[in-house]
Design a protein around this motif. Sequence first.
Motif, mmCIF file in Angstrom:
data_model
loop_
_atom_site.group_PDB
_atom_site.id
_atom_site.type_symbol
_atom_site.label_atom_id
_atom_site.label_comp_id
_atom_site.label_asym_id
_atom_site.label_seq_id
_atom_site.Cartn_x
_atom_site.Cartn_y
_atom_site.Cartn_z
ATOM 1 N N GLN A 311 0.829 -1.203 0.000
ATOM 2 C CA GLN A 311 0.000 0.000 0.000
ATOM 3 C C GLN A 311 0.867 1.257 0.000
ATOM 4 N N ALA A 312 1.944 1.232 0.780
ATOM 5 C CA ALA A 312 2.858 2.385 0.799
ATOM 6 C C ALA A 312 3.481 2.597 -0.577
ATOM 7 N N HIS A 313 3.866 1.482 -1.228
ATOM 8 C CA HIS A 313 4.454 1.617 -2.561
ATOM 9 C C HIS A 313 3.413 2.064 -3.572
ATOM 10 N N ALA A 314 2.168 1.637 -3.413
ATOM 11 C CA ALA A 314 1.108 2.054 -4.333
ATOM 12 C C ALA A 314 0.831 3.555 -4.205
ATOM 13 N N ARG A 315 0.866 4.076 -2.984
ATOM 14 C CA ARG A 315 0.695 5.524 -2.805
ATOM 15 C C ARG A 315 1.823 6.290 -3.484
ATOM 16 N N LEU A 316 3.037 5.744 -3.406
ATOM 17 C CA LEU A 316 4.169 6.364 -4.089
ATOM 18 C C LEU A 316 3.964 6.345 -5.596
ATOM 19 N N ALA A 317 3.565 5.204 -6.135
ATOM 20 C CA ALA A 317 3.381 5.087 -7.585
ATOM 21 C C ALA A 317 2.265 6.010 -8.068
ATOM 22 N N GLU A 318 1.211 6.140 -7.278
ATOM 23 C CA GLU A 318 0.108 7.020 -7.668
ATOM 24 C C GLU A 318 0.562 8.483 -7.700
ATOM 25 N N ALA A 319 1.320 8.896 -6.676
ATOM 26 C CA ALA A 319 1.802 10.275 -6.641
ATOM 27 C C ALA A 319 2.796 10.541 -7.761
ATOM 28 N N ALA A 320 3.678 9.576 -8.034
ATOM 29 C CA ALA A 320 4.644 9.755 -9.123
ATOM 30 C C ALA A 320 3.945 9.802 -10.475
ATOM 31 N N GLY A 321 2.798 9.102 -10.589
ATOM 32 C CA GLY A 321 2.065 9.110 -11.841
ATOM 33 C C GLY A 321 1.450 10.452 -12.174
ATOM 34 N N THR A 322 1.254 11.299 -11.175
ATOM 35 C CA THR A 322 0.692 12.630 -11.419
ATOM 36 C C THR A 322 1.747 13.646 -11.836
ATOM 37 N N LEU A 323 3.023 13.285 -11.731
ATOM 38 C CA LEU A 323 4.082 14.212 -12.113
ATOM 39 C C LEU A 323 4.197 14.292 -13.635
ATOM 40 N N PRO A 324 4.621 15.427 -14.166
ATOM 41 C CA PRO A 324 4.822 15.553 -15.623
ATOM 42 C C PRO A 324 6.110 14.862 -16.063
ATOM 43 N N LEU A 325 6.161 13.542 -15.877
ATOM 44 C CA LEU A 325 7.402 12.818 -16.145
ATOM 45 C C LEU A 325 7.762 12.813 -17.624
ATOM 46 N N ARG A 326 6.758 12.770 -18.490
ATOM 47 C CA ARG A 326 7.070 12.725 -19.923
ATOM 48 C C ARG A 326 7.721 14.033 -20.377
ATOM 49 N N ARG A 327 7.215 15.140 -19.864
ATOM 50 C CA ARG A 327 7.816 16.426 -20.217
ATOM 51 C C ARG A 327 9.174 16.587 -19.539
ATOM 52 N N ALA A 328 9.296 16.122 -18.293
ATOM 53 C CA ALA A 328 10.568 16.242 -17.585
ATOM 54 C C ALA A 328 11.646 15.389 -18.209
ATOM 55 N N ALA A 329 11.257 14.354 -18.971
ATOM 56 C CA ALA A 329 12.247 13.481 -19.602
ATOM 57 C C ALA A 329 12.954 14.150 -20.767
ATOM 58 N N HIS A 330 12.469 15.318 -21.191
ATOM 59 C CA HIS A 330 13.143 16.062 -22.254
ATOM 60 C C HIS A 330 14.134 17.037 -21.623
#
Length: 442
Positions: A311-330
Amino acid sequence: MARQQQHSDLLAQEIPGLPGDGNHTGSIAVDASTGADGGSAGAALSNYLRTQATAFLRGIGLRGEDETVADSLLRGSARRIAGVLHTYGELTDAGWAEPMRAELGWLGATLGREPQYTVRLGRLLDALRRLSELTPPEDPAPAAAFPSPAGGAAEAAGRDTLRIPEPGPGPDSMKGTAPGAPTGPAGGDATGSAAARGADRTAGSGFAAAAGGPGRTATSRPAAAGAAVATRGGGGAPAGALAVGAARAAALLERQLTLARTRAHSATLQAMGSARFHALADSIAVLASEVPLTARAAGPATAVLPPLAAQAHARLAEAAGTLPLRRAAHPYNAEAVQASLGADLTADLQDAPWHQVRILLRLSRYAAEVPGAGGHGDPRLAEAALVLQRHHEAAESAAAVSAAARTPRIAPATAYALGVLHADQRHEVEAARFAFSRLWQA
């Protein structure tokens, strides 16, 4: 001191296996066999909490020998105990765990401020040195003083090895200020003080000589490219908009952050001698021998702990999923820099989701440390935690520079140097986001 000695004696009596080799900086290992061989979840959790309580009480005993190591032990154990109590809250008595978590959070925040200011000041001064590398390799300038976290601007005033022409009267001349008047964060950049004048006179050589090794140039950073071009002043000394303002900016940042660090140190001393801290230490001493558990903790560790850690890891994954990771990867997408300059989305609001992911990542890692929790076996989590820590430090450093730039009556050259430094730190924020996005999406 009597209460600290009492807690140290209690530690030696209740936990006879405490290492006594004097290696205070070493981590205290958790017995991984408890909970991993079919034991109860309560036994595994109690073993982990007792280990962290040992580190906490050990830190109290070290306060008289090495405060830096002692505070590091106290902070680390306080965070782990609070984090594990949050993740595995269903296994402990809520009436006991919630107040304990609140007090541990207070202590961790109090002890963490002073080292944060120390690291922030060193980071910003190093960045100013790097950004001010203007001396050509074939014409090195004499070594000169540069304000350091330990020395201060007053040390620079006594080593006037290279003079730069004083700028004319400007907004920061502070006319009407009484001689010897105290200066501080709200008192301008204090160009009327002897310390600041000494720092100004050594600006050209201080940053050039104190900066990095051979082969580095002022164009090595995007934020510094084209920022200032060295010109020849009196005696062939390099001078420029950045070099002139950098020493003043360093002195201003040093005064503000040193004052904040001093206040944080006083708050730490006050907290460590308070009845509130001693009550918390008494609770930790009890925790070292007994953990209030619920009926669910009697279940097998391999059946009870992994779902809670997941559950702790799922909360982390959910929060990380809201980050603009695709844009930050540029690379060089400039989102972090633009947000710090625009009015629609301030840097603080933009950074907050990333800081939240950093906290959730820490909780997930602490949850996986409990024997029997299963862990996630992902070595990238430790590296991602370091990247997000760099992100946090760069963002907080940029905020400190922005606060310094709002000081009244600072000279244009000082404001210019602070602007270049702020952009540099926001580029560091962007670089950390790029690194995290590559790690998380790999």
